[in-house]
Write an enzyme that holds these catalytic residues in place. Sequence first.
Site, PDB file in Angstrom:
ATOM      1  N   ARG A  26     -63.100   2.006 -29.712  1.00 49.34           N
ATOM      2  CA  ARG A  26     -63.618   0.685 -29.318  1.00 49.34           C
ATOM      3  C   ARG A  26     -63.676  -0.260 -30.508  1.00 49.34           C
ATOM      4  O   ARG A  26     -63.355  -1.438 -30.388  1.00 49.34           O
ATOM      5  CB  ARG A  26     -64.988   0.842 -28.653  1.00 49.34           C
ATOM      6  N   GLY A  91     -56.510   9.921 -23.602  1.00 49.17           N
ATOM      7  CA  GLY A  91     -56.867   9.213 -22.369  1.00 49.17           C
ATOM      8  C   GLY A  91     -57.614   7.923 -22.657  1.00 49.17           C
ATOM      9  O   GLY A  91     -57.411   6.904 -21.993  1.00 49.17           O
ATOM     10  N   ARG A 119     -52.213  13.429 -16.399  1.00 50.91           N
ATOM     11  CA  ARG A 119     -53.562  12.982 -16.018  1.00 50.91           C
ATOM     12  C   ARG A 119     -53.523  11.762 -15.098  1.00 50.91           C
ATOM     13  O   ARG A 119     -52.603  10.946 -15.161  1.00 50.91           O
ATOM     14  CB  ARG A 119     -54.385  12.719 -17.292  1.00 50.91           C
ATOM     15  N   SER A 161     -66.634   6.983 -14.669  1.00 47.83           N
ATOM     16  CA  SER A 161     -65.694   7.066 -15.789  1.00 47.83           C
ATOM     17  C   SER A 161     -65.876   5.871 -16.705  1.00 47.83           C
ATOM     18  O   SER A 161     -65.687   4.724 -16.310  1.00 47.83           O
ATOM     19  CB  SER A 161     -64.247   7.105 -15.287  1.00 47.83           C
ATOM     20  N   ASP A 309     -67.790  15.995 -22.109  1.00 47.14           N
ATOM     21  CA  ASP A 309     -66.869  16.649 -23.045  1.00 47.14           C
ATOM     22  C   ASP A 309     -67.473  17.913 -23.653  1.00 47.14           C
ATOM     23  O   ASP A 309     -66.793  18.640 -24.375  1.00 47.14           O
ATOM     24  CB  ASP A 309     -66.487  15.673 -24.167  1.00 47.14           C
ATOM     25  N   LYS A 336     -59.148  16.628 -17.355  1.00 49.35           N
ATOM     26  CA  LYS A 336     -59.230  16.316 -18.784  1.00 49.35           C
ATOM     27  C   LYS A 336     -57.935  16.791 -19.460  1.00 49.35           C
ATOM     28  O   LYS A 336     -56.921  16.944 -18.803  1.00 49.35           O
ATOM     29  CB  LYS A 336     -60.489  16.941 -19.391  1.00 49.35           C
ATOM     30  N   ARG A 340     -60.179  22.262 -17.612  1.00 48.85           N
ATOM     31  CA  ARG A 340     -61.189  22.936 -18.451  1.00 48.85           C
ATOM     32  C   ARG A 340     -62.044  23.917 -17.679  1.00 48.85           C
ATOM     33  O   ARG A 340     -62.556  24.889 -18.248  1.00 48.85           O
ATOM     34  CB  ARG A 340     -62.075  21.888 -19.141  1.00 48.85           C
ATOM     35  N   ARG A 382     -60.733  20.897 -27.199  1.00 52.01           N
ATOM     36  CA  ARG A 382     -62.118  21.370 -26.984  1.00 52.01           C
ATOM     37  C   ARG A 382     -62.159  22.813 -26.482  1.00 52.01           C
ATOM     38  O   ARG A 382     -63.112  23.546 -26.754  1.00 52.01           O
ATOM     39  CB  ARG A 382     -62.874  20.427 -26.053  1.00 52.01           C
TER      40      ARG A 382
HETATM   41  C1  S3P Z   1     -64.545   8.507 -22.977  1.00 50.90           C
HETATM   42  C2  S3P Z   1     -65.014   8.725 -21.715  1.00 50.90           C
HETATM   43  C3  S3P Z   1     -65.031  10.050 -21.066  1.00 50.90           C
HETATM   44  C4  S3P Z   1     -64.723  11.186 -22.040  1.00 50.90           C
HETATM   45  C5  S3P Z   1     -63.661  10.847 -23.022  1.00 50.90           C
HETATM   46  C6  S3P Z   1     -64.002   9.596 -23.797  1.00 50.90           C
HETATM   47  C7  S3P Z   1     -64.622   7.150 -23.533  1.00 50.90           C
HETATM   48  O1  S3P Z   1     -64.101  10.049 -20.026  1.00 50.90           O
HETATM   49  O2  S3P Z   1     -64.379  12.361 -21.356  1.00 50.90           O
HETATM   50  O3  S3P Z   1     -63.448  11.904 -23.939  1.00 50.90           O
HETATM   51  O4  S3P Z   1     -64.520   6.977 -24.761  1.00 50.90           O
HETATM   52  O5  S3P Z   1     -64.780   6.204 -22.747  1.00 50.90           O
HETATM   53  P1  S3P Z   1     -64.413   9.317 -18.616  1.00 50.90           P
HETATM   54  O6  S3P Z   1     -63.647   8.067 -18.567  1.00 50.90           O
HETATM   55  O7  S3P Z   1     -63.979  10.302 -17.594  1.00 50.90           O
HETATM   56  O8  S3P Z   1     -65.877   9.009 -18.580  1.00 50.90           O
END
Ligand code: S3P
Length: 428
Positions: A26, A91, A119, A161, A309, A336, A340, A382
């Site tokens: 971010r 992701g 994904r 999410s 996570d 993920k 997992r 992980r």
């Molecule tokens: C994240 C949100 C989570 C997490 C990922 C990082 C983020 O995923 O699993 O490792 O930085 O916004 P979700 O979008 O499923 O909440």
Amino acid sequence: MKLRATATGPLIGTFGVPGDKSLSHRALIFGALAAGETVIAGLLESEDVLATATALRAFGVRVEQFGPGRWRVIGGAWRSPDAPIDCGNSGTAVRLLMGAAAGQGVRATFTGDASLSKRPMRRVTGPLEAMGVRVEGGERLPLTVEGPVTRGIAHLNVPASAQVKSAVLLAGLGTHLAVEVAEPVPSRDHTETMLAEFGVDVEREGHICRLGAKRTLDARLVEVSGDPSSAAFALGAAAIVPGSEVTVKNVLLNPHRSGFVMALQRMGADLAMDNIRGRGGETIGDVRVRFGPLFGAEFTAEEIPSMVDEIPILAVVAAGARGETRIEGLDELRHKESDRLALMAEGLTACGIEARADGDALVVRGGPIRGGGQVRTEGDHRIAMSHLVLGLAAEQPVVIDEAEMIATSFPTFREAMRGIGAKIEEVA
Ligand code: S3P
């Protein structure tokens, strides 16, 4: 490269936790959207975060490292990149950048590695399309997104999410349209918090957040605190390796990220938090865990987003606890970096622990950890780190089949674990 973890006695000391991955992505992206020079201290220099830095350069943004963990981002108008953006394993990179690119009115194609290409992406492109963004492609990468955003949205963020919520908010930044996200179960709120720090009007009301009038970002200094998801490996290890006492300093204690620490407490861990304070709109502090008896516990679906996570390492802690642990509501874990839920049940079983997936729940019966297994990670960082921690508490060493991908989130993992006395070494 295979790695082997061997129990050698108590883990003692202060764990060198790197910067938080979510905050690092971010900080780079928001810096790239802000006019002027943003300076970042404590950035996590992992493969996932570096994929975001490289992507931002392709959007025409200046991104430079000027010291260890110290980065400078000179934001401004984005341009359409000439070539596809490769988000690697990340992701967060792909989902946040799709939203940001759409909001900047540019066109970009996104690709990723084999895991990321499996994904689901409709959860992001669906709401973006509803906002008038042109999308080429289906559920999976490669995908092309082309702004501008022409319609507002009231998005219901189910399943919770943070990546989807962030994509929608970032897409809305370039407009004055009504953009809001409602979350029956809240996901991590770093985007809302950090956007506000960058001077954006973000209104938060219960489980709803919406963009206000001011949507431009002002460049600033961002200090990235320690990653609770990386800290969890050391805290979890200390909880199950006899005689251990480990401290992690300056770690993010945002309530949407502290589920694992709360879970340890619920299981009876000898845990203390200290030096709690604010930094950059977030709460941070020090956490200390001492080995002691642990008891199995039940966790509900509503609790999962705050430790999404950390479920793999929680399952390892459960293996070292007395009795049964049941973790409900894990459907999202199947989407993920690997499935997992399936891989944790498989890996624990290979190491002599009774563990199974029961629908979308994971059930683990604690007991003596035999170890001796070779664990399949399917390239998931992980899964790899969690099973190495299991090996530190097992009668026989635990070997993981692949370790390179640990660098996606925690390149200094082995060094940091060695720092508290763990024996983790390469095997042929
Ligand atoms: C994240 C949100 C989570 C997490 C990922 C990082 C983020 O995923 O699993 O490792 O930085 O916004 P979700 O979008 O499923 O909440």
